[in-house]
Design a protein around this motif. Structure first.
Motif, PDB file in Angstrom:
ATOM      1  N   GLU A   1      -5.032  55.953   5.592  1.00 30.15           N
ATOM      2  CA  GLU A   1      -4.441  54.752   5.021  1.00 30.15           C
ATOM      3  C   GLU A   1      -3.185  55.127   4.251  1.00 30.15           C
TER       4      GLU A   1
ATOM      5  N   TYR B   1      -0.405  52.464   2.336  1.00 29.82           N
ATOM      6  CA  TYR B   1       0.063  51.080   2.203  1.00 29.82           C
ATOM      7  C   TYR B   1       0.672  50.853   0.827  1.00 29.82           C
TER       8      TYR B   1
ATOM      9  N   ARG C   1      -0.689  50.994   6.817  1.00 38.08           N
ATOM     10  CA  ARG C   1      -1.949  51.341   7.500  1.00 38.08           C
ATOM     11  C   ARG C   1      -3.106  51.130   6.533  1.00 38.08           C
TER      12      ARG C   1
ATOM     13  N   THR D   1      -1.978  49.537  11.329  1.00 36.52           N
ATOM     14  CA  THR D   1      -0.787  49.116  10.603  1.00 36.52           C
ATOM     15  C   THR D   1      -0.741  47.597  10.606  1.00 36.52           C
TER      16      THR D   1
ATOM     17  N   ARG E   1      -0.669  42.311  13.147  1.00 39.78           N
ATOM     18  CA  ARG E   1      -0.549  43.710  13.577  1.00 39.78           C
ATOM     19  C   ARG E   1       0.678  43.791  14.479  1.00 39.78           C
TER      20      ARG E   1
ATOM     21  N   ASP F   1       0.938  50.885  16.259  1.00 37.07           N
ATOM     22  CA  ASP F   1      -0.103  51.899  16.129  1.00 37.07           C
ATOM     23  C   ASP F   1      -0.104  52.873  17.299  1.00 37.07           C
TER      24      ASP F   1
ATOM     25  N   TYR G   1      -5.717  54.095  18.423  1.00 35.25           N
ATOM     26  CA  TYR G   1      -6.142  53.421  17.202  1.00 35.25           C
ATOM     27  C   TYR G   1      -6.864  52.107  17.481  1.00 35.25           C
TER      28      TYR G   1
END
Length: 496
Positions: free
Chosen positions: A123, A125, A140, A180, A200, A204, A208
């Motif tokens: 992650e 973000y 993410r 993401t 989204r 990615d 994923y």
């Protein structure tokens, strides 16, 4: 003489790396960050003998896995952010070495251990408030929807990685594959609720999306496919037998997907309404030319899902009741039992429902618990609309067993506490009400102070039908996937 176990980096190098990581984390913490995480050791041992190898594999170690995770959270001005990094490294046990030799004997290239050794930024973000009501989180991240941890209906914003531990890891957060996302939440107090919008953008990495399963011949490959790699290049199949195609016209990872969820409350009832366009959680086999592999390809078609959840406390039963409905339009299924699902794809609207009762039960006078125990019963059902047996839908691709109109599973969980929550046994049971089979998972977690946790469990499966190589699979359903794969597992965690 026993052959030495191959493990990648030496223990000294691993420990030096860990010391460096924790030292860096401490330095960050001194500059105003919050740092946490864990160091974890996973061990598992076969309780049965998988028949694919010629040697006796019962009581052999199937997993020796070390994982380090670091969580960093901080704030600069009004900007909040979070980082989660996780790395795992496994020992190649003698059992895994035998599976590797089977893969090589079948013509596959590549090292099995490459599937298990991972380093990833899970992650990353930033989050900030846009006005008094709206919160934006960009980057993410993970988003959990729905009301259930087992056999999720609405918790499908993300795919899950079942390759190294199957569905058995107790925290879904460890198995979800972050994405993401643009994640906006708007509080609407006038309506006693909030609106969450997800976008989204399609940035990615290919793997994923969707659920990932052991199709490379490892310890969780379904019987009889341990040692069979469907992905790696072969002399006669440069792209593999059945590789993934993440850019199929029916499901291209570069496409923008997303949805919304309204979360509210009316009186004593909590509810949510969600709509989501995403990728079908499980891949299906496409055999319509052109395909990437020798015999086909695995694709994740895009689907539209409408979901509703309800939950509330019932004084009459002294329990919390929860229900979940997830309606998927044109859900893809594989057809062709004579070809074990390699006969094509059919789309059927599908309604997935869940009903759960959670209740506190006082067992102190019966079994001496230190406080009331948690008792949960769940019933899951998948209902294929416009179902016709002549559609010849297989239950599991690669097997010939047919799917029924309704597929139902019941689970029961009893979680107990002793010694002021320092000893916490749990019993989880599951039964396939449609096809037979089930599981029993007894476990106990020991708590040592603030930092140490030890969890020990047995993963025991019962199957109505399973198949060895060359045997018919017309009665092999979900729990036949786990035939001859009972495990004893231990997980030791140091939390910092």
């Amino acid at each position: 003489m026993c052959k030495p176990i191959r493990s990648g980096p030496t223990p000294v190098a691993t420990m030096l790396g860990l010391v460096g990581l924790l030292t860096a984390a401490g330095a960050i913490a001194e500059n105003g960050f919050t740092v946490g995480g864990y160091v974890r050791e996973h061990l598992s041992m076969n309780l049965e003998n998988p028949p694919e190898t010629t040697e006796q594999d019962r009581n052999n170690l199937s997993m020796v896995r070390t994982t380090v995770r670091v969580d960093v959270n901080g704030q600069v001005g009004k900007l909040r952010y979070g980082l989660i990094a996780r790395g795992s490294r496994e020992v190649e046990t003698p059992y895994l070495e035998r599976l590797q030799k089977l893969r090589e004997a079948g013509g596959a290239t590549g090292d099995l251990m490459d599937q298990y050794n991972q380093v990833e930024l899970r992650e990353a973000y930033v989050e900030f408030d846009a006005g008094n009501r709206t919160t934006l989180r960009l980057g993410r991240q993970q988003v959990a929807w729905g009301e259930t941890d087992f056999f999720a209906g609405l918790d499908i914003v993300h795919g899950f990685d079942f390759t190294w531990r199957s569905f058995l890891e107790p925290e879904n957060e460890e198995l979800r594959k972050p994405l993401t996302l643009i994640n906006a939440t708007v509080q609407v107090p006038e309506a006693s609720g909030s609106l969450q919008v997800l976008i989204r953008p399609g940035w990615d990495r290919d793997d994923y999306i969707g659920n990932s399963y052991d199709l490379f011949g490892g310890r969780w490959a379904n019987q009889p496919n341990k040692g069979v790699d469907f992905f790696n290049s072969l002399t006669f199949a440069p792209n593999g037998l059945v590789p993934y195609n993440y850019h199929h016209r029916d499901g291209d990872i570069d496409d923008t997907t997303g949805g919304f969820r309204w979360l509210g409350k009316v009186g004593p009832v909590n509810y949510s309404i969600a709509a989501l366009r995403t990728f079908n959680p499980d891949p299906v086999i496409n055999v319509t030319p052109p395909v990437k592999g020798l015999v086909g390809e695995l694709i994740y078609p895009e689907v539209d899902i409408l979901g509703i959840t309800l939950s509330g406390y019932s004084p009459a039963t002294d329990a919390v009741w929860t229900t979940e409905f997830a309606y998927t339009a044109d859900k893809p299924y594989n057809i062709g039992s004579a070809f074990a699902g390699f006969g094509g794809i059919i789309n059927k609207d599908t309604l997935r429902t869940m009903v759960r009762m959670d209740k506190q039960v006082n067992l102190s006078r019966i079994i001496g618990t230190s406080r009331p125990s948690f008792f949960s019963v769940q019933l899951f059902d998948s209902w294929i609309q416009s179902f016709d047996k002549s559609d010849d839908i297989v239950d599991l691709a690669g097997y010939t067993a047919l799917k029924e109109k309704h597929s139902s599973i019941a689970t029961v969980i009893l979680a107990m506490n002793y010694n002021n929550d320092r000893v916490n046994p749990t019993l989880a049971l599951g039964s396939d009400l449609s096809y037979g089979g089930g599981f029993v998972i007894p476990s106990v977690e020991f708590v040592f102070g603030d930092n140490w946790r030890l969890r020990v469990e047995a993963d025991i499966f019962f199957e109505k039908g399973s198949n060895r190589a060359g045997e018919p699979s017309n009665n092999t359903h979900l729990f036949g996937y786990f035939a001859n794969n009972d495990q004893l597992a231990a997980r030791l965690t140091y939390q910092f």
